[in-house]
Design a protein around this motif. Sequence first.
Motif, PDB file in Angstrom:
ATOM      1  N   UNK A  65       0.728  -1.140   0.448  1.00  0.00           N
ATOM      2  CA  UNK A  65       0.414  -0.058   0.065  1.00  0.00           C
ATOM      3  C   UNK A  65       0.733   0.866   0.099  1.00  0.00           C
ATOM      4  N   UNK A  66       0.221   2.535  -0.416  1.00  0.00           N
ATOM      5  CA  UNK A  66       1.222   3.668  -0.541  1.00  0.00           C
ATOM      6  C   UNK A  66      -0.233   4.618  -0.502  1.00  0.00           C
ATOM      7  N   UNK A  67       0.263   5.882   0.213  1.00  0.00           N
ATOM      8  CA  UNK A  67      -0.283   7.181  -0.060  1.00  0.00           C
ATOM      9  C   UNK A  67       0.329   7.859  -1.018  1.00  0.00           C
ATOM     10  N   UNK A  68       0.369   8.535  -1.580  1.00  0.00           N
ATOM     11  CA  UNK A  68       0.003  10.222  -1.997  1.00  0.00           C
ATOM     12  C   UNK A  68      -0.146  11.410  -2.223  1.00  0.00           C
ATOM     13  N   UNK A  69       0.012  11.210  -1.539  1.00  0.00           N
ATOM     14  CA  UNK A  69      -0.947  12.973  -0.079  1.00  0.00           C
ATOM     15  C   UNK A  69      -0.090  14.107   0.042  1.00  0.00           C
ATOM     16  N   UNK A  70      -1.061  15.366  -0.617  1.00  0.00           N
ATOM     17  CA  UNK A  70      -0.333  16.574  -0.334  1.00  0.00           C
ATOM     18  C   UNK A  70      -1.065  17.202   0.713  1.00  0.00           C
ATOM     19  N   UNK A  71      -0.863  18.765   1.053  1.00  0.00           N
ATOM     20  CA  UNK A  71      -1.256  19.789   1.169  1.00  0.00           C
ATOM     21  C   UNK A  71      -1.444  21.071   0.255  1.00  0.00           C
ATOM     22  N   UNK A  72      -2.423  21.442  -0.337  1.00  0.00           N
ATOM     23  CA  UNK A  72      -2.510  22.055  -0.927  1.00  0.00           C
ATOM     24  C   UNK A  72      -1.006  23.641  -1.447  1.00  0.00           C
ATOM     25  N   UNK A  94       1.877  21.780  -1.865  1.00  0.00           N
ATOM     26  CA  UNK A  94       2.862  21.303  -1.398  1.00  0.00           C
ATOM     27  C   UNK A  94       3.329  20.275  -2.962  1.00  0.00           C
ATOM     28  N   UNK A  95       4.301  19.176  -2.987  1.00  0.00           N
ATOM     29  CA  UNK A  95       4.366  18.660  -3.427  1.00  0.00           C
ATOM     30  C   UNK A  95       4.407  16.895  -2.753  1.00  0.00           C
ATOM     31  N   UNK A  96       4.648  15.792  -3.671  1.00  0.00           N
ATOM     32  CA  UNK A  96       4.127  14.998  -2.997  1.00  0.00           C
ATOM     33  C   UNK A  96       5.981  14.672  -2.695  1.00  0.00           C
ATOM     34  N   UNK A  97       5.715  13.508  -1.314  1.00  0.00           N
ATOM     35  CA  UNK A  97       7.451  13.574  -1.033  1.00  0.00           C
ATOM     36  C   UNK A  97       7.965  12.336  -1.294  1.00  0.00           C
ATOM     37  N   UNK A  98       6.871  11.225  -1.451  1.00  0.00           N
ATOM     38  CA  UNK A  98       7.113   9.761  -1.006  1.00  0.00           C
ATOM     39  C   UNK A  98       7.775   9.777  -2.611  1.00  0.00           C
ATOM     40  N   UNK A  99       8.469   8.467  -2.738  1.00  0.00           N
ATOM     41  CA  UNK A  99       9.322   8.258  -3.984  1.00  0.00           C
ATOM     42  C   UNK A  99       9.002   6.488  -4.160  1.00  0.00           C
ATOM     43  N   UNK A 100       8.217   5.983  -5.100  1.00  0.00           N
ATOM     44  CA  UNK A 100       7.464   4.551  -5.621  1.00  0.00           C
ATOM     45  C   UNK A 100       8.221   4.404  -6.736  1.00  0.00           C
ATOM     46  N   UNK A 101       8.736   2.746  -6.482  1.00  0.00           N
ATOM     47  CA  UNK A 101       9.174   2.127  -7.492  1.00  0.00           C
ATOM     48  C   UNK A 101       8.099   0.472  -8.025  1.00  0.00           C
ATOM     49  N   UNK A 102       6.852   0.893  -7.228  1.00  0.00           N
ATOM     50  CA  UNK A 102       6.428  -0.528  -7.324  1.00  0.00           C
ATOM     51  C   UNK A 102       5.179  -0.294  -8.576  1.00  0.00           C
ATOM     52  N   UNK A 103       5.401  -1.157  -9.434  1.00  0.00           N
ATOM     53  CA  UNK A 103       5.158  -0.453 -11.336  1.00  0.00           C
ATOM     54  C   UNK A 103       3.727   0.104 -10.834  1.00  0.00           C
ATOM     55  N   UNK A 104       2.607  -1.685 -10.483  1.00  0.00           N
ATOM     56  CA  UNK A 104       1.690  -1.412 -10.608  1.00  0.00           C
ATOM     57  C   UNK A 104       0.507  -0.627  -9.308  1.00  0.00           C
ATOM     58  N   UNK A 105       2.071  -0.855  -8.437  1.00  0.00           N
ATOM     59  CA  UNK A 105       0.686   0.171  -7.478  1.00  0.00           C
ATOM     60  C   UNK A 105       1.195   1.966  -8.219  1.00  0.00           C
ATOM     61  N   UNK A 106       1.950   2.243  -9.078  1.00  0.00           N
ATOM     62  CA  UNK A 106       1.946   3.458  -9.187  1.00  0.00           C
ATOM     63  C   UNK A 106       0.975   3.414 -10.876  1.00  0.00           C
ATOM     64  N   UNK A 107       0.656   2.501 -11.404  1.00  0.00           N
ATOM     65  CA  UNK A 107      -0.708   2.611 -12.028  1.00  0.00           C
ATOM     66  C   UNK A 107      -1.570   2.793 -11.547  1.00  0.00           C
ATOM     67  N   UNK A 108      -1.782   2.099 -10.524  1.00  0.00           N
ATOM     68  CA  UNK A 108      -3.111   2.814  -9.426  1.00  0.00           C
ATOM     69  C   UNK A 108      -2.979   4.031  -9.154  1.00  0.00           C
ATOM     70  N   UNK A 166       5.247  12.105 -11.123  1.00  0.00           N
ATOM     71  CA  UNK A 166       6.681  12.494 -10.831  1.00  0.00           C
ATOM     72  C   UNK A 166       7.294  11.926  -9.913  1.00  0.00           C
ATOM     73  N   UNK A 167       6.202  10.945  -8.718  1.00  0.00           N
ATOM     74  CA  UNK A 167       6.914  10.535  -7.646  1.00  0.00           C
ATOM     75  C   UNK A 167       7.054   8.645  -8.381  1.00  0.00           C
ATOM     76  N   UNK A 168       6.822   8.613  -9.516  1.00  0.00           N
ATOM     77  CA  UNK A 168       6.806   7.420  -9.779  1.00  0.00           C
ATOM     78  C   UNK A 168       7.992   6.934 -10.274  1.00  0.00           C
TER      79      UNK A 168
END
Length: 360
Positions: free
Chosen positions: A220-227, A229-243, A279-281
């Motif tokens: 699981x992963x959550x890419x959330x941010x405040x207005x 701002x940018x996403x802080x997380x960096x992800x490498x799971x292709x299927x998760x990023x597609x979702x 950009x985070x993926x």
Amino acid sequence: MLSPRRKAALLAGAVFLVLGGVAIHASPMSASVLEQRLQDSADDALYALRADEWARVEMNGQSATLNGLAPSRQARQSALQAVTTASWAGGVVAGGITEVIDQTRLPGEAESFALRLDLTGGRIRLDGLIPDAETGERLEAQARDVSSGRVDAEFRLAPGAAPAGWEPMVIETIRALGELDAGAGLVTRDRAALTGLAPSSAAARDVRRMFETAPEGFTAAALVRADGESYESRLSDPRLCELLIKGALGRRPIAFAPGRSILTGESRAALRRAGEVYAACLEAGELIIAVRADEPGDDGASLALMRGEAAAGAMAEAGVERSHFLAQAAPLGAPEAIQFTLTPVSVPDLATTENEEEQG
């Protein structure tokens, strides 16, 4: 004063209205009684086939909807036929089942088992597959708790398709949505992804922490941010990023001007949001954007390719280098109008490269 004859006429009229109301609501052919009779007949028909082990039928008036994960095409066809003939024929007047809507799925289709959750304007929408009606009721109740009762749900049944831990993962996603101003979540058989806008930096951090520990068997992963701002997380799971990209695109399909590769304003904005997620993926690989052709032949393929290029350009506006995108034309009849697929970037074998240089 009313004459005796007029009093008698008024009394007779009142009695007629009362008896008419009783006939409408309590007679064997009333709408509610008829619907229940057809429901019982359809349930009995499925039970006789032992199809009740995988199928569920729901009546809406004289229209039946059949849900479930069918063990085979023959089992699906037999269940549909059983429901169709569960009560006498004759249409609306005779009181039989007039329509059977098929929402069943086959085993191979269960691989796409997924539920989408959207929060817009304080309202939560749940749309997708669930294992049974009771689970749907629990999920709706949880969504009502975090949205002041503003919930829309459109479920389809797929008995046996949900793995252990799926419901807790969905509930955690609903709770996380309740902390956001807007967002979208997708939960499949083994992954959960959430993207959205939080009311503050602290709220965004809290939601990210909620997704740091997922039920066993889930990534699981959550890419959330405040207005602003940018996403802080960096992800490498292709299927998760597609979702995550699919969630950021929103519910409406990407649209182009008829016969052209020009995006509508709404679609361009949606693609830019998806570009911010991508950009985070970047570590997950190149993004292939395949657009389905509208017509056969070279002209259809050429337009599809141009539309893919336009979609890639819109996503690149989020600050991603254009080289990370690959536009393709999907054939006429492809299952999706536009599909986003991440493919890992191939890394050259250093030993092979050194050998080639030495030989050169």
